[in-house]
Design a protein around this motif. Structure first.
Motif, mmCIF file in Angstrom:
data_model
loop_
_atom_site.group_PDB
_atom_site.id
_atom_site.type_symbol
_atom_site.label_atom_id
_atom_site.label_comp_id
_atom_site.label_asym_id
_atom_site.label_seq_id
_atom_site.Cartn_x
_atom_site.Cartn_y
_atom_site.Cartn_z
ATOM 1 N N TRP A 160 0.823 -1.203 0.000
ATOM 2 C CA TRP A 160 0.000 0.000 0.000
ATOM 3 C C TRP A 160 0.861 1.258 0.000
ATOM 4 O O TRP A 160 0.501 2.265 -0.623
ATOM 5 C CB TRP A 160 -0.945 -0.004 1.208
ATOM 6 C CG TRP A 160 -2.032 -1.015 1.068
ATOM 7 C CD1 TRP A 160 -2.117 -2.227 1.683
ATOM 8 C CD2 TRP A 160 -3.189 -0.936 0.222
ATOM 9 N NE1 TRP A 160 -3.248 -2.905 1.279
ATOM 10 C CE2 TRP A 160 -3.921 -2.127 0.386
ATOM 11 C CE3 TRP A 160 -3.669 0.045 -0.649
ATOM 12 C CZ2 TRP A 160 -5.107 -2.377 -0.297
ATOM 13 C CZ3 TRP A 160 -4.851 -0.202 -1.326
ATOM 14 C CH2 TRP A 160 -5.558 -1.390 -1.147
ATOM 15 N N ASN A 161 1.970 1.198 0.693
ATOM 16 C CA ASN A 161 2.888 2.337 0.694
ATOM 17 C C ASN A 161 3.423 2.589 -0.710
ATOM 18 O O ASN A 161 3.476 3.722 -1.191
ATOM 19 C CB ASN A 161 4.038 2.076 1.671
ATOM 20 C CG ASN A 161 4.873 3.314 1.925
ATOM 21 O OD1 ASN A 161 4.481 4.430 1.622
ATOM 22 N ND2 ASN A 161 6.045 3.112 2.496
ATOM 23 N N GLY A 162 3.817 1.516 -1.387
ATOM 24 C CA GLY A 162 4.319 1.647 -2.751
ATOM 25 C C GLY A 162 3.260 2.152 -3.714
ATOM 26 O O GLY A 162 3.542 2.950 -4.618
ATOM 27 N N VAL A 207 7.132 12.766 0.218
ATOM 28 C CA VAL A 207 6.735 13.621 1.340
ATOM 29 C C VAL A 207 5.473 13.066 1.994
ATOM 30 O O VAL A 207 5.375 12.969 3.227
ATOM 31 C CB VAL A 207 6.518 15.074 0.875
ATOM 32 C CG1 VAL A 207 5.950 15.919 2.015
ATOM 33 C CG2 VAL A 207 7.822 15.676 0.376
ATOM 34 N N LEU A 208 4.492 12.688 1.177
ATOM 35 C CA LEU A 208 3.241 12.130 1.701
ATOM 36 C C LEU A 208 3.491 10.802 2.407
ATOM 37 O O LEU A 208 2.991 10.567 3.512
ATOM 38 C CB LEU A 208 2.239 11.943 0.560
ATOM 39 C CG LEU A 208 0.917 11.251 0.934
ATOM 40 C CD1 LEU A 208 0.160 12.076 1.968
ATOM 41 C CD2 LEU A 208 0.070 11.015 -0.306
ATOM 42 N N THR A 257 3.752 7.704 7.406
ATOM 43 C CA THR A 257 4.417 6.706 8.248
ATOM 44 C C THR A 257 4.623 7.235 9.662
ATOM 45 O O THR A 257 4.418 6.515 10.647
ATOM 46 C CB THR A 257 5.765 6.311 7.636
ATOM 47 O OG1 THR A 257 5.570 5.860 6.291
ATOM 48 C CG2 THR A 257 6.418 5.192 8.435
ATOM 49 N N VAL A 258 5.035 8.490 9.782
ATOM 50 C CA VAL A 258 5.223 9.088 11.113
ATOM 51 C C VAL A 258 3.883 9.199 11.838
ATOM 52 O O VAL A 258 3.784 8.915 13.042
ATOM 53 C CB VAL A 258 5.892 10.475 11.006
ATOM 54 C CG1 VAL A 258 6.118 11.061 12.398
ATOM 55 C CG2 VAL A 258 7.217 10.385 10.272
ATOM 56 N N LEU A 259 2.842 9.607 11.107
ATOM 57 C CA LEU A 259 1.520 9.729 11.715
ATOM 58 C C LEU A 259 1.023 8.378 12.230
ATOM 59 O O LEU A 259 0.446 8.286 13.327
ATOM 60 C CB LEU A 259 0.534 10.299 10.689
ATOM 61 C CG LEU A 259 -0.896 10.561 11.193
ATOM 62 C CD1 LEU A 259 -0.887 11.569 12.335
ATOM 63 C CD2 LEU A 259 -1.773 11.061 10.040
ATOM 64 N N GLN A 260 1.247 7.331 11.464
ATOM 65 C CA GLN A 260 0.899 5.979 11.910
ATOM 66 C C GLN A 260 1.623 5.633 13.205
ATOM 67 O O GLN A 260 1.037 5.059 14.128
ATOM 68 C CB GLN A 260 1.273 4.951 10.838
ATOM 69 C CG GLN A 260 0.430 4.972 9.597
ATOM 70 C CD GLN A 260 1.017 4.088 8.507
ATOM 71 O OE1 GLN A 260 2.114 3.531 8.666
ATOM 72 N NE2 GLN A 260 0.327 3.982 7.387
ATOM 73 N N PHE A 286 10.302 18.171 1.730
ATOM 74 C CA PHE A 286 9.340 19.154 1.226
ATOM 75 C C PHE A 286 10.023 20.487 0.906
ATOM 76 O O PHE A 286 9.780 21.079 -0.163
ATOM 77 C CB PHE A 286 8.236 19.378 2.264
ATOM 78 C CG PHE A 286 7.311 20.526 1.948
ATOM 79 C CD1 PHE A 286 6.344 20.398 0.965
ATOM 80 C CD2 PHE A 286 7.440 21.738 2.617
ATOM 81 C CE1 PHE A 286 5.500 21.461 0.652
ATOM 82 C CE2 PHE A 286 6.599 22.800 2.319
ATOM 83 C CZ PHE A 286 5.634 22.664 1.339
ATOM 84 N N LEU A 287 10.887 20.954 1.799
ATOM 85 C CA LEU A 287 11.593 22.217 1.563
ATOM 86 C C LEU A 287 12.515 22.109 0.349
ATOM 87 O O LEU A 287 12.662 23.053 -0.428
ATOM 88 C CB LEU A 287 12.394 22.611 2.807
ATOM 89 C CG LEU A 287 11.556 22.994 4.041
ATOM 90 C CD1 LEU A 287 12.466 23.259 5.234
ATOM 91 C CD2 LEU A 287 10.682 24.208 3.753
ATOM 92 N N HIS A 288 13.137 20.932 0.175
ATOM 93 C CA HIS A 288 13.998 20.717 -0.990
ATOM 94 C C HIS A 288 13.185 20.799 -2.283
ATOM 95 O O HIS A 288 13.592 21.476 -3.243
ATOM 96 C CB HIS A 288 14.677 19.352 -0.877
ATOM 97 C CG HIS A 288 15.460 18.959 -2.089
ATOM 98 N ND1 HIS A 288 16.715 19.448 -2.369
ATOM 99 C CD2 HIS A 288 15.147 18.128 -3.130
ATOM 100 C CE1 HIS A 288 17.145 18.946 -3.509
ATOM 101 N NE2 HIS A 288 16.217 18.140 -3.987
#
Length: 513
Positions: A342-344, A370-371, A376-379, A477-479
């Motif tokens: 699902w990530n892919g 970025v998404l 992943t961090v939110l999970q 994201f900044l990059h």
């Protein structure tokens, strides 16, 4: 790639998935094998003076939990400590040798790395097959060799995603999920042992399966690496005893060599110098990715390592309830193969969206990452909060979040390194990232031990640490935003220059003769 090339490509994918699922991560199903080894009497000589002693000590992996609660054999702490030591040495050897394995893969290519992996893995399975209770110490080198060989198999298979340009990341994450689920191999061996098939027979069969690894090495994988993007006339493996090269040479009617389309494109495009390994290592991308992986991996390992005492506390020590929840947790771990793609799919879907004018494919992939990195961090934050709440039914949700996050974590790490850095450094950067993250986890775990085992405070600290992982998607994201600004500024300058040139032509008087 069409015709036979398409068949070979899909055969490479299918056999690679089978290899990752059935061999690569077998080490992490160690506890199921421990049950069989105890039945056979391995390390039993250490229990002569202390039969039925203390309960087993945690091995640090989820599979071990079910074993300890379902085994009816007398427990012996000295024997259990020996089994724990076998797993600890094997898993640490895999982590320590990640970087050398990456150097080997990058420097000598796929064929050499896989031949070494096959030798290590086969030697390990043969050692287990011919070991006896009197030669129990053979398990130490055997499991270490299987662990290192399995990591090399995974590393060589990740590049298969380059054969499927539109689904590159999906294949990469799927293979990582298969690696996680391959812990079921030793569970299958346990079931076969219960059905009357000896341990020696099972491991001799695994040794014989090395023929599959060799056939894949010579016929379904390249000698070097699979490039990305893939050239139109790319071929790999042996065909009728000959190995085709990356770019075939064509001739004109007069017999003169003629450049292929790929060579013409390479000649016309400006040559861009790739970053060195040192530059990649010192970049903000790599440092933030290392932080991203380390803090969330620590959250995972701490949860797994403290699951048994946590469940014992929440169930008031009822063995039947503890066994039920640990069995549910163990079964959930086998679902990594279903969760990882699902990530892919998320990455490939967003990468395939219409790109802005002048946006490169790598920039589009980074924008999609970025998404994925943020999700992943939110999970992990949700998983960490649920794990900290002392509610027993809530642990079902915690188990689901844990396995989904684990799948996204390791698959996303491989996908990020594959996209953000040159392919010639993938093995080194991937191996070093996993190795260093393990060291960082040990250091952070030592710091958390200063809280004197207060689970609530440790969970709060871990949740706060996980929030630091948002730094990585922010850096990416900044990059990407900086690249977009520079692209827009460059386009504006070109438009102004074109407008000025047009005006100068209009105001310039024509010459009269």
């Amino acid at each position: 790639m069409a015709g036979v090339g398409t068949v070979r490509r899909w055969l490479t994918f299918a056999t690679g998935l089978l290899e990752c699922l059935c061999f690569s991560g077998a080490l992490f199903g160690w506890s199921a094998l421990v049950f069989v080894l105890k039945t056979e009497g391995y390390f039993g000589f250490r229990c002569v003076d202390s039969p039925g002693a203390n309960a087993t000590r945690a091995l640090g992996q989820f599979d071990n939990l079910t074993l300890k609660l379902t085994s009816s054999a007398p427990q012996c702490s000295a024997q259990d400590e020996r089994f724990s030591l076998v797993f600890a040495i094997a898993s640490n050897m895999s982590n320590v040798l990640m970087l050398p394995s990456g150097f080997l893969f990058d420097r000598f290519g796929t064929a050499v790395a896989r031949l070494i992996a096959t030798f290590l893995y086969t030697t390990g399975t043969l050692m287990v097959a011919f070991s006896t209770p009197a030669l129990s110490n053979l398990l130490f080198p055997a499991l270490s060799l299987m662990g290192v060989g399995g990591v090399l198999f995974l590393m060589s298979n990740i590049q298969i995603g380059n054969l499927f340009s539109s689904h590159q990341t999906t294949v990469t994450t799927l293979y990582n999920g298969a690696f996680d689920s391959s812990s079921a191999l030793f569970f299958v061996i346990k079931l076969l042992h219960d059905a009357g098939i000896s341990l020696r027979t099972s491991f001799l069969f695994l040794s014989a399966c090395s023929v599959i690894h060799l056939l894949r090495t010579f016929f379904l994988l390249p000698r070097d690496h699979i490039p990305y993007p893939l050239p139109d006339d790319y071929a790999y493996g042996m065909t009728c005893g000959k190995s085709r090269t990356l770019i075939s040479q064509h001739t004109t009617a007069s017999g003169e060599p003629q450049m292929t389309t790929q060579e013409k494109n390479l000649k016309d495009e400006p040559v861009t110098e790739e970053k060195s390994f040192r530059e990649c290592l010192m970049s903000w991308f790599y440092v933030s990715q290392l932080l991203w992986l380390s803090v969330m991996q620590l959250r995972q390992l701490f949860f797994v390592g403290t699951l048994l005492p946590t469940l014992q506390r929440l169930t008031a020590g009822q063995p039947s309830l503890v066994s039920h929840y640990t069995n549910a947790f163990a079964v959930m771990q086998l679902c990594s193969l279903l969760c990882a793609p699902w990530n892919g799919l998320i990455l490939d879907r967003h990468k395939g969206k219409l790109r802005a004018a002048g946006e490169s494919e790598q920039e589009a992939a980074l924008r999609a990452l970025v998404l994925s990195l943020s999700l992943t961090v939110l999970q992990c934050v949700l998983f960490s909060v649920c794990a900290a709440v002392p509610n027993l039914p809530l642990q079902y949700l915690t188990f689901v979040l844990q396995v989904v996050h684990r799948s996204f974590l390791y698959g996303g790490n491989a996908a990020f390194i594959n996209v953000a850095f040159p392919l010639c450094h993938f093995g080194k950067l991937y191996g070093l990232c996993l190795g260093l993250s393990s060291v960082i986890c040990l250091l952070l775990d030592a710091c958390l031990s200063l809280l004197n085992g207060n689970i609530l405070y440790v969970n709060i600290c871990l949740t706060l640490l996980v929030l630091l992982a948002f730094i990585n998607p922010l850096v990416v994201f900044l990059h990407c935003r900086g690249l977009a600004y520079r692209r827009a500024a460059s386009g504006a300058i070109e438009a102004i220059e074109a407008s000025s040139l047009s005006l100068s032509h209009e105001t310039c008087p024509s010459n009269v003769f």
